[in-house]
Design a protein around this motif. Sequence first.
Motif, short mmCIF file in Angstrom:
data_model
loop_
_atom_site.label_atom_id
_atom_site.label_comp_id
_atom_site.label_asym_id
_atom_site.label_seq_id
_atom_site.Cartn_x
_atom_site.Cartn_y
_atom_site.Cartn_z
N SER A 124 -3.10 28.44 -12.97
CA SER A 124 -2.40 27.43 -13.78
C SER A 124 -1.24 26.81 -13.00
CB SER A 124 -1.87 28.06 -15.08
OG SER A 124 -0.95 29.10 -14.80
N SER A 125 -0.55 27.63 -12.20
CA SER A 125 0.55 27.12 -11.38
C SER A 125 0.03 26.17 -10.31
CB SER A 125 1.29 28.30 -10.73
OG SER A 125 2.33 27.83 -9.89
N LYS B 10 -0.70 22.77 -11.96
CA LYS B 10 0.55 22.06 -12.26
C LYS B 10 1.11 21.42 -10.99
CE LYS B 10 4.23 24.54 -13.11
NZ LYS B 10 5.21 24.14 -12.05
N ASP C 226 8.51 21.93 -8.67
CA ASP C 226 7.43 21.63 -7.73
C ASP C 226 7.91 20.74 -6.60
OD1 ASP C 226 5.65 23.13 -9.20
OD2 ASP C 226 4.83 21.42 -10.30
N LYS D 227 6.26 32.83 -5.52
CA LYS D 227 6.94 33.60 -6.55
C LYS D 227 7.03 35.07 -6.22
CE LYS D 227 5.60 30.36 -10.18
NZ LYS D 227 4.93 30.17 -11.45
N ASN E 77 7.48 17.43 -12.04
CA ASN E 77 8.19 18.69 -12.18
C ASN E 77 9.18 18.92 -11.04
OD1 ASN E 77 8.30 21.83 -11.57
ND2 ASN E 77 7.82 21.60 -13.75
N ARG F 18 -0.96 29.85 -3.97
CA ARG F 18 -1.09 30.21 -5.38
C ARG F 18 -2.51 30.69 -5.70
NH1 ARG F 18 3.27 27.50 -4.99
NH2 ARG F 18 4.81 27.19 -6.66
N GLU G 223 -2.90 32.55 -9.02
CA GLU G 223 -2.05 31.81 -9.97
C GLU G 223 -2.65 30.43 -10.20
OE1 GLU G 223 1.88 31.83 -8.40
OE2 GLU G 223 2.11 34.00 -8.57
#
Length: 472
Positions: A101-102, A105, A251, A468, A248, A94, A99
């Motif tokens: 923020s991903s 998380k 995740d 992603k 999550n 990521r 990425e």
Amino acid sequence: MYLIFAIIFYKKRRYKDLNVTQNKLNDQSLFNLSWPLFIELALHMGMGVTATLMLSHYSDGAAAGVGVANQLLGIFILVFNVTSIAAMILIGQRLGANELSSARKLARSAVGLNFWFGMVVAILVVVFGETLLRLFDIQGEVLEYGLIFVRICGASLFLESLSLALSAILRSHGFTKESMFVSILMNVVSVIGYAISIFGLFGFPLSGVFGVSWTIVIARAFAVFILLYLVYKRIALTFNVSDFIKVNKQDIREMMYIGIPSAGENLSYQFSQLVITAIVASLGDASLAARVYITNISMICYLFTLAIAEGTQLLVSRYIGGRQFERALKRGIKTLKIAVIASSVAALAMAMIGAPILELFTDNYAIIAIGLPILWAVVFTEPGRAMNIVLMSSLKSAGDVRFPVLIGIVSMWGIAVTLSYTLGITFGLGLLGIWLAQGIDEWFRGIFACRRWLSKPWERVRVKSTVKGHIG
């Protein structure tokens, strides 16, 4: 109003610093990532070697019991470590894909998941510790010492699971020095505790294996608190109670996609080692003690390999996330060459020194006589292990997570276990035959890993929901 403005300004500054850090990630070299990892791993291994060395002067039975107990706990720690490695790979991908923020998380999810894994495993180990130890076919004082260690250290496994997850978060963001710093502090705490417990310094009431066990618990708790502070300080990441209660689901799925096959490979290895340990135990206490000592010595041979393999894993995950596939391929090959040479030289040096190294652990001539030829078997084993460690970890970073477990299960049980019994028991070669069998296993897996890496696995492997769509 001023307070609100100050908080907003502080957060903006912290995120700006994070973005600057993010831009520097792709410029990090293998050396910059690996030298702190080398020191950290050396210190981590040093804790086990130091405990074994000190306990060997306390009692060979205590050293053997703790060695077997450590092997048992190592199986469960692998579960936490596999989750952490999966998180490190995914966070790295990521970050490579920008990425941020991903990545943050997923870091929270990794800590929450490891916390619950740790709590469940700690309960299981405390309740079923004696039953599990008896699977090693140990008895007498060896069993008694092992049981003390398993019950005390097993209860604190949730602390180990948390520290592994927090360290993985720091490493994935390039902060390998911080993780190293924690290991240094843990070693200072541990060595002081070992000395007090084993040599009875200051009249401390906890002695021997009991004191060593509590020392490890204290060191683990210390590490968790320091790591939480460093994660906040370096990447402005904090954790709420909700992060531990509700993890999550997406995740979890992504971590399990990488983690479960990796867990399968590592658990298969550990269970095969359980069977091999039982085979060694049937040869007598001297062979079992020799195996514990040689295992600790051989760790020094592949220490450098582990460090650069982990550094390479971090780099490869970023390159894959950024679609720099050719760069990833070359990095894996360069690391492989360095690792094979380094591990071969280290193993040869150990074998040539011979008896003086073993005498650091024991003055029992029967154990030394068994161990001396094993040191030369280590020279045969380590280059194959280097290939295996470097390329299997790189394959996982590239999303090829099923191949390592498939080839691993076939080789560990079809070669390592089967040949250990055949060479060690049937042909009467004892511990030497068992070590040669494990060397053949390492070479077999290493050669297949090399062929797989050269075939550019990312061209046919789509990493399921990891970056992603950045890998196609």
